[in-house]
Design a protein around this motif. Structure first.
Motif, short mmCIF file in Angstrom:
data_model
loop_
_atom_site.label_atom_id
_atom_site.label_comp_id
_atom_site.label_asym_id
_atom_site.label_seq_id
_atom_site.Cartn_x
_atom_site.Cartn_y
_atom_site.Cartn_z
N ASP A 254 0.75 -1.23 0.14
CA ASP A 254 0.18 0.23 0.00
C ASP A 254 1.03 0.95 0.22
O ASP A 254 1.82 1.20 0.80
N ALA A 256 0.51 4.09 1.23
CA ALA A 256 0.19 5.01 2.27
C ALA A 256 1.25 4.52 3.93
O ALA A 256 1.45 4.82 4.83
N ASP A 258 4.55 3.03 5.89
CA ASP A 258 5.73 3.99 6.49
C ASP A 258 6.85 3.90 5.48
O ASP A 258 6.89 2.52 4.99
N TYR A 284 -1.18 11.97 -1.61
CA TYR A 284 -2.02 11.41 -1.88
C TYR A 284 -2.13 10.48 -0.25
O TYR A 284 -3.54 9.80 -0.11
N GLN A 285 -0.65 10.14 0.65
CA GLN A 285 -1.49 10.08 2.13
C GLN A 285 -2.29 10.03 2.51
O GLN A 285 -3.39 9.09 2.90
N GLU A 286 -2.37 11.36 3.05
CA GLU A 286 -2.89 11.73 3.38
C GLU A 286 -4.53 12.04 3.21
O GLU A 286 -5.71 11.79 3.95
N PRO A 288 -5.73 9.43 -0.19
CA PRO A 288 -6.26 8.40 -0.91
C PRO A 288 -7.35 8.26 -1.91
O PRO A 288 -8.57 8.47 -1.39
#
Length: 289
Positions: A254, A256, A258, A284-286, A288
């Protein structure tokens, strides 16, 4: 191969996926015996096309990597001066004299990629890849005109060598400079663009079989969005494959997760591009899609 679809199927069998336009360009190059000039952004698969074609035809790939200062001696042919000098010394030791015809004979001729392609014995013609022709000097292009137009090379001391089975010639260019009109006229032409999402996903899936489907889908989607930003070097398919491969090795499934930002060196190749891609990945991670 009987038509463009047959070319497409043969390339598909060696895991190189093409669209209809590319399949037709390769088919016509094969059927008409004409060189094919492929242009496109770096990383979209121009060099890979020639490699895949050689595998599909089950024939040798002969590669000429172009660069500034490339000479005829490095690309076409060269005389083996060390052997010629040795022959002269041996002749002197035996009190004989060698003529120019003795010294400049096929025995002392060293084949470089283009002459090697011309003299290939067949029966299947080799694929000659003249890679990144735009990196070579303007003068080097003129050296290719006879070969591209007639599948032959003239060596003043020996005459003209013409291919019995003309090679399949693929030239690539990243458009770092404009090519001469005379070279373009001797070639068929095709522009390779970044593939549409569905084909891009399938290309990455075949290249990185260990990656999960969702990871490939999101990575391709992310790269597609990043390519529309102000970047010095937009990532192509090669960078997309490298990135998904790196994420797969790390066990990431994913975007997202780390540590993903630490892998963007596979797709961003300058400090400024790295900052742009990192910001895009953060957004994008904040949120999606």
């Amino acid at each position: 191969m009987r038509d463009a679809q047959a070319v497409r199927h043969r390339l598909d069998a060696v895991d190189y996926l093409v669209d209809d336009g590319m399949a037709m360009a390769l088919f016509l190059a094969l059927r008409l015996g004409r060189p094919l000039l492929l242009e496109g952004e770096p990383g979209v698969g121009k060099t890979a096309a020639a490699k895949a074609l050689a595998r599909a035809l089950e024939t040798p790939l002969i590669r000429l990597q172009c660069y500034e200062g490339l000479t005829a001696g490095e690309a076409l042919y060269e005389w083996n001066y060390q052997r010629q000098l040795l022959a002269i010394r041996l002749a002197e030791a035996h009190h004989t004299r060698l003529t120019d015809a003795d010294l400049f004979s096929a025995e002392y001729l060293q084949e470089r990629p283009i002459l090697r392609a011309v003299r290939h014995s067949g029966p299947v013609p080799p694929v000659l890849l003249i890679d990144e022709i735009d990196r070579a000097d303007d003068e080097f292009e003129a050296l290719l005109f006879e070969f591209l137009g007639e599948a032959g090379i003239t060596i003043p001391e020996l005459g003209t060598f013409t291919a019995r089975t003309p090679p399949v010639v693929v030239l690539t260019s990243n458009r770092s400079r404009e090519l001469h009109d005379a070279l373009r006229r001797r070639c068929l032409y095709h522009w390779i663009d970044f593939p549409e999402p569905a084909r891009a996903v399938e290309i990455v899936r075949r290249a990185v079989p260990g990656a999960t489907g969702p990871l490939i889908q999101t990575a391709v989607q992310f790269i597609g969005g990043v390519r529309h930003r102000e970047l010095e070097k937009a990532p192509g398919m090669a960078e997309t494959i490298d990135w998904v491969g790196a994420l797969s090795v790390l066990g990431v499934t994913d975007l997202a997760a780390d540590g993903v930002v630490q892998t963007i060196g596979t797709i961003a190749k300058t400090p400024d591009d790295r900052a742009v891609v990192a910001a895009a990945l953060g957004a994008y991670q904040e949120s999606p899609p």
